[in-house]
Scaffold this motif. Structure first.
Motif, short mmCIF file in Angstrom:
data_model
loop_
_atom_site.label_atom_id
_atom_site.label_comp_id
_atom_site.label_asym_id
_atom_site.label_seq_id
_atom_site.Cartn_x
_atom_site.Cartn_y
_atom_site.Cartn_z
N ILE A 188 80.57 -46.42 -3.81
CA ILE A 188 81.81 -45.87 -3.27
C ILE A 188 82.36 -44.89 -4.29
CG2 ILE A 188 84.16 -46.38 -2.50
CD1 ILE A 188 83.19 -49.17 -1.70
N ASP A 189 82.37 -43.63 -3.92
CA ASP A 189 82.83 -42.57 -4.82
C ASP A 189 84.34 -42.44 -4.72
OD1 ASP A 189 83.16 -40.41 -6.43
OD2 ASP A 189 82.13 -38.98 -5.14
N LEU A 190 85.01 -42.62 -5.83
CA LEU A 190 86.47 -42.55 -5.86
C LEU A 190 86.98 -41.23 -5.32
CD1 LEU A 190 88.81 -44.42 -6.99
CD2 LEU A 190 88.79 -42.96 -8.99
N ALA A 191 86.30 -40.14 -5.67
CA ALA A 191 86.76 -38.81 -5.27
C ALA A 191 86.53 -38.53 -3.80
CB ALA A 191 86.05 -37.75 -6.12
N SER A 192 85.66 -39.31 -3.15
CA SER A 192 85.33 -39.02 -1.75
C SER A 192 86.42 -39.51 -0.80
CB SER A 192 84.00 -39.68 -1.39
OG SER A 192 84.12 -41.10 -1.41
N ILE A 193 87.33 -40.36 -1.26
CA ILE A 193 88.39 -40.88 -0.41
C ILE A 193 89.68 -40.17 -0.80
CG2 ILE A 193 89.65 -42.94 0.32
CD1 ILE A 193 87.20 -44.58 -0.35
N GLN A 194 90.02 -39.13 -0.05
CA GLN A 194 91.18 -38.30 -0.36
C GLN A 194 92.47 -38.88 0.21
OE1 GLN A 194 91.00 -35.68 -2.36
NE2 GLN A 194 88.77 -35.80 -2.58
N LYS A 195 92.38 -39.54 1.35
CA LYS A 195 93.58 -40.03 2.02
C LYS A 195 94.16 -41.22 1.28
CE LYS A 195 95.20 -41.69 6.53
NZ LYS A 195 94.78 -42.09 7.90
N ARG A 196 95.48 -41.26 1.20
CA ARG A 196 96.19 -42.38 0.58
C ARG A 196 96.60 -43.38 1.66
NH1 ARG A 196 96.61 -43.79 -4.91
NH2 ARG A 196 97.12 -42.00 -6.17
N HIS A 197 96.29 -44.65 1.45
CA HIS A 197 96.71 -45.69 2.39
C HIS A 197 98.23 -45.83 2.32
CE1 HIS A 197 97.05 -49.61 4.35
NE2 HIS A 197 95.82 -49.42 4.81
N LYS A 198 98.84 -46.13 3.46
CA LYS A 198 100.31 -46.23 3.50
C LYS A 198 100.83 -47.31 2.55
CE LYS A 198 100.23 -49.31 7.56
NZ LYS A 198 100.66 -49.49 8.97
N MET A 199 100.06 -48.39 2.34
CA MET A 199 100.50 -49.43 1.41
C MET A 199 100.49 -48.92 -0.02
SD MET A 199 98.50 -52.79 2.84
CE MET A 199 98.62 -53.28 4.57
N VAL A 200 99.54 -48.07 -0.34
CA VAL A 200 99.45 -47.49 -1.68
C VAL A 200 100.61 -46.53 -1.91
CG1 VAL A 200 98.06 -46.07 -3.24
CG2 VAL A 200 96.96 -47.81 -1.80
N ILE A 201 100.94 -45.73 -0.90
CA ILE A 201 102.06 -44.78 -0.99
C ILE A 201 103.37 -45.54 -1.21
CG2 ILE A 201 103.41 -43.06 0.26
CD1 ILE A 201 100.79 -42.24 1.69
N ALA A 202 103.57 -46.60 -0.41
CA ALA A 202 104.81 -47.39 -0.53
C ALA A 202 104.89 -48.09 -1.89
CB ALA A 202 104.86 -48.43 0.59
N SER A 203 103.75 -48.55 -2.38
CA SER A 203 103.74 -49.25 -3.67
C SER A 203 103.99 -48.30 -4.83
CB SER A 203 102.40 -49.98 -3.85
OG SER A 203 102.20 -50.94 -2.84
N GLU A 204 103.51 -47.07 -4.70
CA GLU A 204 103.77 -46.07 -5.74
C GLU A 204 105.27 -45.81 -5.86
OE1 GLU A 204 102.14 -41.70 -7.16
OE2 GLU A 204 101.86 -42.33 -5.08
#
Length: 226
Positions: A32-48
């Protein structure tokens, strides 16, 4: 006379062939390439939003603020971005494989439903001891152990104490172990399902034995005949 090598003489235990185990093995073989997943999950956005600018505890670890749910991320300000970057592909991959993630308040409030059972998870930053000091509390003294964040991250699953842990190593960082991290969820979920089934079978067997004993006590003739 030389003693037999018991371990050598024993036949190797065959590897499981159930679909869930094969799925785990297949996941472990992925990259799983970290750079290949550009979209941010809504839970990650809220947690940030929840963790950015949060107050620090005595160990310099961010404490979530606000009333909204926040992913279980217990790290310093300096490693927050990295922890979010790691958490995002893990959650995205889990959900793409059909394992929904839910978030509630508290360090044990983040979980993924794996094969029908909940697996708690969190990212922690490992601490190091920086010193010890004594403080007075009335007529007593107690020792305070001071810690500082190390920058090394650790993904904990299950009960966080004895459960699986995936952590940064000198030779490999969590960013390069994302598929193995997801596979660890699946492996633990499978183990939990098997444990539940084994418990169910034991309970059935215990009830059967209890029924047999009850019948013997109710019918002494039957017991003597046996």
């Amino acid at each position: 006379m030389p003693k037999p090598n018991v371990a050598k003489d024993q036949a190797p235990v065959p590897e499981p062939t159930d679909a869930e185990f094969l799925w785990v093995k297949e996941m472990e073989s992925r990259t799983i390439d970290l750079a290949s997943i550009q979209k941010r999950h809504k839970m990650v956005i809220a947690s940030e939003k929840c963790l950015s600018g949060a107050r620090l505890n005595p160990d310099q670890i961010l404490e979530p603020h606000g009333s909204g749910p926040c992913l279980a991320i217990r790290v310093s300000a300096g490693t927050l971005d990295r922890a979010l970057d790691i958490m995002n592909p893990i959650i995205m991959t889990l959900e793409s494989e059909g394992f929904p993630v839910s978030v509630e308040q508290g360090v044990h409030g983040t979980s993924a439903t794996i094969f029908g059972l909940a697996v708690d998870f969190a990212i922690f930053e490992r601490l190091e001891v920086t010193g010890r000091r004594e403080v007075e509390e009335g007529i007593w003294k107690k020792t305070i152990v001071d810690h500082a964040p190390t920058g090394n991250l650790e993904l904990r699953l299950g009960d966080f104490t004895s459960g699986p842990k995936m952590r940064d190593r000198k030779s490999e960082k969590l960013e390069n172990m994302l598929a193995k991290c997801v596979a660890a969820f699946m492996r633990l979920g499978r183990d939990q399902v098997l444990a539940v089934e084994e418990k169910r079978i034991r309970e059935i067997e215990d009830r059967r034995r209890q029924d047999e004993l009850r019948k013997l006590l109710e019918d002494p003739q039957r017991g003597r005949a046996c």
